[in-house]
Write an enzyme that holds these catalytic residues in place. Structure first.
Site, PDB file in Angstrom:
ATOM      1  N   CYS A 173      11.179  -3.707  -1.015  1.00 16.47           N
ATOM      2  CA  CYS A 173      11.007  -1.263  -0.797  1.00 16.47           C
ATOM      3  C   CYS A 173       9.653  -0.605  -1.296  1.00 16.47           C
ATOM      4  CB  CYS A 173      12.479  -0.620  -0.696  1.00 16.47           C
ATOM      5  SG  CYS A 173      13.304  -1.405  -0.179  1.00 16.47           S
ATOM      6  N   HIS A 313      10.757   8.971  -3.829  1.00 15.53           N
ATOM      7  CA  HIS A 313      11.304   6.926  -2.779  1.00 15.53           C
ATOM      8  C   HIS A 313      11.943   8.218  -2.553  1.00 15.53           C
ATOM      9  CE1 HIS A 313      11.906   3.364  -2.155  1.00 15.53           C
ATOM     10  NE2 HIS A 313      12.954   2.750  -2.996  1.00 15.53           N
ATOM     11  N   GLU A 324      16.081   8.092  -9.701  1.00 13.59           N
ATOM     12  CA  GLU A 324      14.913   8.882  -9.828  1.00 13.59           C
ATOM     13  C   GLU A 324      14.831  10.015 -10.005  1.00 13.59           C
ATOM     14  OE1 GLU A 324      13.572   8.574  -5.427  1.00 13.59           O
ATOM     15  OE2 GLU A 324      11.361   8.874  -6.527  1.00 13.59           O
ATOM     16  N   LYS A 345      11.756  10.130   3.632  1.00 19.58           N
ATOM     17  CA  LYS A 345      12.347   9.686   4.483  1.00 19.58           C
ATOM     18  C   LYS A 345      13.718  10.898   4.866  1.00 19.58           C
ATOM     19  CE  LYS A 345      12.042   5.321   1.305  1.00 19.58           C
ATOM     20  NZ  LYS A 345      11.277   5.754   0.205  1.00 19.58           N
ATOM     21  N   HIS A 350      13.946   5.313   6.300  1.00 19.02           N
ATOM     22  CA  HIS A 350      13.726   4.134   5.301  1.00 19.02           C
ATOM     23  C   HIS A 350      12.367   2.855   5.802  1.00 19.02           C
ATOM     24  CE1 HIS A 350      12.212   1.819   1.678  1.00 19.02           C
ATOM     25  NE2 HIS A 350      13.231   1.311   1.347  1.00 19.02           N
ATOM     26  N   PHE A 409      14.797  -3.005  -4.017  1.00 17.70           N
ATOM     27  CA  PHE A 409      15.668  -4.102  -4.711  1.00 17.70           C
ATOM     28  C   PHE A 409      15.316  -5.304  -4.468  1.00 17.70           C
ATOM     29  CE2 PHE A 409      19.742  -3.673  -0.665  1.00 17.70           C
ATOM     30  CZ  PHE A 409      19.607  -2.435  -1.246  1.00 17.70           C
TER      31      PHE A 409
END
Lengths: 423, 395
Positions: A173, A313, A324, A345, A350, A409
């Site tokens: 990501c 994010h 976060e 997002k 995403h 990830f």
């Protein structure tokens, strides 16, 4: 006089062209109009049947000619569309870019429809042997190229006349941000005067959706699709799988100035730090994310008091948003509650390999337009996450600097710091 | 000699020949050494299979081993060998500040699940529904991660604690070229002091062969050395399982900690010839010209794949280059895709370190006597992308 070197004596890197495609539309204008209106691009899945699926919504890009032609074709189409817009805006020859290409794109796999077609044109033998036997008889370059990890970049290099060996990369990501970082670094090292950085992801296949579902990563709020992605909300229940692309033309400020290009923003700093905790979960103390943010600030030569806005994010998964928040409140201390932090997002979902690039593009537009896009669907704030998320409605503000976060990830974290003006 | 020269201080190798730099040096310097081949399991294709590996030696936790398919395990293992060899393994300070670039493929799918879906497709027309039905119930949830490209790097971080930064490049041999080129550029510019770079390829999986065979790239029939497959049945590539990781450091960093230096990594060159326009041979010639070989005998470790067109072009250029004595190591290891270029650079470094060349790996390769000053490493992609590097004396 404009300074062409940064605080470490490296060339300052400017952005002179931006291109974007998301579920909100094709091009910067359509995207910005929707984004600043707080509109969601999340919609029911129509590309394939949703029988047996627990998630039936996504932010797929369904309006391009390649939208139904498989992940490889669509990813190429997305990348090409964004790159053409960016190069045109930069005033460059779209067939002769004259700098290297850095492409963030998803790993490639033979499309299931091709797999079915190959299998069913053979007979008798078990699948593995049968696929190989039919394949060698077909000798299909088109199908072959969809299975090669370097083919999309190879085609883009032909299309746009980029120089040298194109780099295709994946940091999950964070990929889109890494593509930008690689371009910035190449210019800073003096390897080139300009670079084309693209993040593109058209891989929202049924199998991709199922894979993320099996990891319990996706929102299952199917009933009102546009409300499903709700970063920082108490009832957030996963991310919404999406597609899109963004391209940035990066240029040394000196070269951009010399040719009279319009400078859309400055890529001031990049920071990264890997996490060794777990394959899908971040270290509970958020230390890798904290280190990535701090590395980006240090690289930009800015202190934590000099960031005006944070493009989060903000995936809308329970885990990411909590981590976060922890990382931001650690780096920025008490001041974090007064820094606007919003998640694109919430509207586009995403976009995986493209996310870092798309969100960098939106960050640059945020500074230029003086408008911060909201975090929509913020109806039930998570009391444990005390952030000014620019809830539900855009905000006019003079934004000089932005921090954009990307956490992947596999533990790959990349942060970018952008500025409206050269120093 | 410069503080920011790039030096090679750790080598991790796995192939059908064995594991580790010493085992490879011993095997590859034995004249007439025979390749390890398996012509049965994937007939009509021959592969060079993995040697027996005790995964526990580099991946201590069984739990970690279970979270990876063979390719990721192999890469994580080879990376561990390189870290060990460089004296960095378990050194927390050096690992947490170490940058990493991995050249990765991926996609080790579950053949049993796929076969079941394909079998059912013979009698059903609602194939998209079939996919949903089977994949939601039969896929192992963690398989996605165990086959995902960037998770080789992710696993190296988890198992070996390499966490300075983590990047994964994709794109067959070119990914390996770019990985080494970028890593070297970061060290030369002072952006990084020590880096882990490399890749792995596990060919013993039908999908990994399919990746070549969709365009008819695999050699069939009797095995032949890599330079001798033109005109034979199939496309010329014989694959092998293996991995190659290098620890690259700035000279200053390596000398300060007093670790052995195998060799110095000189210029790393890369290109993308427009092959459809017939520009490959000229592209390889241009790379050789850029390498500015210093005359005399030049040992060349070639990553030639056997792919008919690409290998013919490379052979023509190498044969015409004065003094070049090429060693096509795919003859003995098979083609290892993303790991091909890191493997070539590793073998070049070993020749420099031992101050000796390799005997011919097959008939037709010219002798190389004497001690190599500089060794050329090449990887011309079977389908796209090309790279070369010059490897020179340690100091």
């Amino acid at each position: 006089m404009t300074k062409f070197k940064d605080h470490l004596g490296r060339p300052v890197v400017a952005v002179t062209g931006i291109g974007v495609v998301t579920s909100l539309g094709k091009g910067k204008a359509e995207n910005w109009a929707a984004l600043s209106a707080g509109k969601s691009g999340i919609h029911p899945i129509t590309r394939f049947p949703v029988d047996h699926l627990s998630t039936r919504i996504s932010g797929m890009v369904d309006f391009l000619p390649s939208s139904t032609k498989g992940a490889s074709a669509l990813t190429y189409d997305l990348a090409e569309t964004a790159a053409e817009e960016a190069m045109t805006e930069a005033g460059l020859d779209v067939q002769d870019f004259g700098g290297p290409l850095f492409l963030a794109s998803p790993p490639m796999e033979l499309d299931w429809h091709d797999r079915f077609a190959i299998y069913n044109s053979g007979k008798d033998k078990p699948a593995p042997e049968r696929l190989l036997e039919v394949a060698r008889g077909l000798n299909s370059l088109d199908m072959f190229e969809t299975s090669q990890f370097g083919s999309i970049a190879d085609r883009l290099a032909d299309r746009f006349g980029t120089t040298g060996l194109p780099i295709t990369l994946s940091t999950a990501c964070a990929s889109g941000a890494t593509a930008i970082q690689l371009g910035v670094e190449a210019i800073r090292r003096g390897e080139c005067e300009r670079a084309l950085s693209i993040g593109a992801d058209g891989s929202a296949t049924a199998e991709a959706l199922i894979r993320f579902s099996l990891l319990s990563a996706l929102s299952t709020s199917n009933d009102v699709p546009q409300k499903a992605s709700k970063p920082f909300s108490k009832d957030r229940d996963g991310f919404v799988l999406a597609e899109g692309s963004a391209a940035l033309v990066l240029e040394s400020l000196e070269a951009a100035t010399a040719r009279g290009a319009t400078v859309l923003g400055i890529l001031r700093g990049c920071g990264e730090k890997a996490d060794d905790f777990h394959r899908t979960r971040s270290k509970p103390d958020a230390s890798p994310a904290i280190a990535a943010v701090r590395a980006a600030l240090a690289d930009a030569g800015l202190s934590d008091t000099e960031i005006d806005y944070i493009n989060a994010h903000g995936t809308s998964t329970p885990e990411n948003d909590k981590m976060e928040h922890l990382s931001l409140s650690t780096v920025f201390g008490e001041r974090i509650s007064s820094i606007p932090v919003s998640s694109n997002k919430s509207m586009i979902g995403h976009t995986l390999s493209a996310a870092g690039a798309i969100e960098a593009a939106f960050s640059l537009m945020t500074m230029r337009e003086g408008v911060i896009p909201p975090t929509i669907n913020y109806d039930h704030p998570d009391p444990a996450i005390a952030l000014d998320v620019v809830p539900n409605v855009k905000r006019e503000a003079s934004v000089r600097t932005v921090l954009s976060n990307s956490f992947g990830f596999g533990g790959q974290n990349t942060c970018l710091v952008m500025a409206r003006e050269p120093v | 000699m410069n503080a920011h020269d790039v030096v090679i201080t750790g080598i991790g190798l796995v192939s059908s020949l064995g594991e580790g730099p010493d085992a490879h040096w011993q095997k590859l310097t034995t004249p007439g050494v025979k390749p390890v081949l398996d012509a049965e399991r994937f007939a009509p294709y021959t592969v060079h299979p993995l040697p027996e590996i005790d995964w526990n030696l580099q991946i201590a936790k069984r739990g970690d081993q279970r979270q990876m398919e063979t390719w990721q395990r192999l890469g994580t293992y080879a990376a561990g060998l390189a870290l060990d060899d460089a004296g960095i393994k378990d050194n927390e300070e050096l690992c947490t500040t170490m940058d990493m670039v991995v050249a990765a493929g991926g996609g080790e799918r579950d053949m049993a699940v796929d076969s079941d879906i394909l079998a059912a497709s013979e009698t059903r027309n609602d194939r998209d529904v079939l996919l949903n039905e089977k994949l939601t119930t039969e896929l192992r949830p963690t398989l996605f991660l165990a086959q995902l490209s960037n998770l080789l790097a992710g696993n190296i971080s988890i198992v070996h604690k390499v966490t300075g930064s983590s990047r994964t490049f994709m794109g067959e041999e070119g990914a390996g070229v770019s990985a080494i080129e970028t890593a070297a550029a970061r060290i030369r510019s002072g952006q990084s002091t020590h880096m882990l770079v490399g890749g792995a390829f596990q060919t013993e999986h039908a999908d990994m062969l399919l990746g070549y065979e969709l365009a008819g790239y695999l050699h069939r029939g009797d095995w032949k050395p890599v330079w001798q497959r033109q005109g034979a049945e199939g496309g010329g590539v014989v694959t092998g399982s293996g991995g190659a990781f290098l620890v690259l450091e700035s000279r200053e960093h390596a000398e300060k900690r007093g670790h052995r230096i195998y060799a110095t990594l000189g210029p790393v060159l890369s290109s993308r010839a427009r092959r459809a326009r017939g520009e490959l041979q000229a592209g390889i010639e241009a790379l050789i010209a850029k390498a500015q070989l210093q005359g005399g005998e030049v040992l060349t470790i070639s990553g030639a794949s056997g792919s008919h067109k690409a290998t013919a072009a490379e052979k023509a250029v190498l044969d015409a280059a004065p003094g070049v004595a090429a060693r096509g190591f795919s003859t003995l290891t098979g083609h290892m895709k993303e790991a091909q270029f890191p493997f070539a650079v590793a073998l070049a470094a070993l020749a420099i370190h031992h101050n000796a060349g390799y005997p011919p790996f097959a008939a037709g390769e010219r002798d190389f006597a004497g001690a190599p000053e500089t060794v050329l490493a090449t990887a011309v992609g079977y389908h796209h992308f090309e790279g070369m590097a010059l490897v020179g004396k340690a100091g």
